[in-house]
Design an enzyme around this catalytic site. Structure first.
Site: not given
Ligand code: CP3
Length: 341
Positions: A23, A27, A36, A72, A149
């Site tokens: 990540r 944000r 965003r 994602d 999920y």
């Molecule tokens: O920079 C990076 O790491 C690459 C981007 C990336 C995202 N999601 C973008 C994202 C990666 C590698 C993921 C993987 C991901 N997505 C995982 C596995 C990684 C981990 O954290 O264990 C999972 C479980 C998801 C599913 C997911 N996506 C969830 C549960 C959420 C919501 C939780 C939260 O943090 O709000 C997301 C949203 C998400 N994916 C965001 C980002 C940058 C944040 C949301 C936003 O911009 O609104």
């Protein structure tokens, strides 16, 4: 070209320990929040030019040694026939959950090169934009984490619905997990063909299972996934959290590099992973600590790695929203300064 990350994954000696963050785009960065405001998360993921822009934000701002494709984990659910959306404050919401053998039999096998071509296009554009500055990491979800999920309908604390499917209808679970393993294996192959130079398999929540359940319900499918990556000339990273009791079994599943989180000391974790490289394992919440405390934590991780070849510095999980950017940057600089020769 800065290849310290790829060399460390192969357990070759490096000039300084490579560092990147899960990540690292997100944000906590003002540049990301600005984008965003104009676009939804799914639009960022599905528009190659925007995904490229977000992927590059931390490369420019932090000086990390690898880029991770901005996408994602859940994108493959849609072509499977499981539509979802991200709701503000709630995270992902799945419209039609998978709970029964019938639900599993309705899922559609798809061709990642078609259904996820926007992601592959982002990878092709990224390789050109990065121009060898740092290697590009592709990624996909592991069967358990991705299935959870689809089955729970969103994030879960106890994975009761997922485990219920395993216990009540093991054949349906195994059909679902093996479909995901095959599809994610093919998806990662397609990412490598498009230009990804390493791939990470996220099994973020698999630590919720006992060792016996992991071996029965998950390990065969993780093995299938990694088998499908054989013959690709790129390092593979196998990541999970809360997996202190699963490390040897995860190693059997596959991966040149195994992710460790902060609950497992890096030195004792690494001892149990004979022959693998390791990635980790700073607690992401230490990035909220005063600078001295934060850097002491970094030094502790580096001391446990002991300068041995095969350590990729990372957090034990992703950077949290609200993390001060300057602390993230300080960690990169500190790791480089402490380990540079
Ligand atoms: O920079 C990076 O790491 C690459 C981007 C990336 C995202 N999601 C973008 C994202 C990666 C590698 C993921 C993987 C991901 N997505 C995982 C596995 C990684 C981990 O954290 O264990 C999972 C479980 C998801 C599913 C997911 N996506 C969830 C549960 C959420 C919501 C939780 C939260 O943090 O709000 C997301 C949203 C998400 N994916 C965001 C980002 C940058 C944040 C949301 C936003 O911009 O609104």
């Amino acid at each position: 070209m800065n290849d310290t990350f790829l060399r460390a994954c192969r357990r070759e000696p490096v000039d300084r320990t490579p560092v990147w963050f899960m990540r690292q785009a997100g944000r906590y960065m003002p540049e990301y929040r600005a984008l965003r405001e104009k676009h939804t998360l799914l639009t960022l993921c599905r528009t190659p030019e925007l995904a490229v822009e977000v992927t590059l934000q931390p490369i420019d701002a932090l000086g990390v040694d690898a880029a991770i494709l901005f996408s994602d984990l859940l994108l493959p659910l849609e072509p499977l026939g499981i539509p979802f959306d991200f709701k503000a404050g709630e995270g992902p919401v799945i419209e039609r959950v998978v709970r029964s053998a019938d639900d599993v039999s309705r899922l559609r096998r798809f061709e990642p090169r078609e259904a996820l071509r926007v992601v592959l296009e982002a990878i092709r554009l990224l390789r050109r934009a990065l121009d060898g500055r740092v290697p590009l990491i592709g990624f996909a979800g592991a069967p358990f984490t991705l299935a959870s999920y689809a089955i729970e309908g969103g994030h879960s604390n106890n994975f009761a619905a997922t485990k219920s499917l395993m216990y009540q209808d093991a054949p349906a679970w195994h059909r679902f997990a093996s479909l995901l393993a095959e599809l994610m294996g093919d998806y990662l192959r397609a990412q490598v063909e498009a230009g990804a130079q390493a791939v990470q398999v996220f099994d973020s929540w698999v630590g919720a299972l006992s060792l016996a359940d992991y071996r029965e319900f998950v390990l065969p499918h993780v093995r299938t996934l990694f088998e499908r990556l054989k013959g690709l000339d790129v390092p593979t990273i196998h990541f999970g959290t809360g997996t202190g009791h699963l490390l040897e079994a995860q190693r059997e599943g596959g991966g040149d590099v195994i992710g460790l989180d902060w609950r497992t000391p890096l030195d004792t974790g690494w001892k149990r992973l004979e022959g693998a490289a390791v990635q980790g394992n700073l607690d992401p919440t230490l990035l909220f600590a005063p600078r001295e405390r934060l850097l002491a934590g970094v030094d502790d991780v580096l001391a446990q790695a002991g300068g041995r070849p095969g350590h990729v510095f990372n957090l034990g999980h992703g950077i949290l929203p609200g993390t001060p950017v300057e602390n993230v940057k300080a960690v990169v600089e500190h790791v480089h300064a402490r380990t540079g020769r």
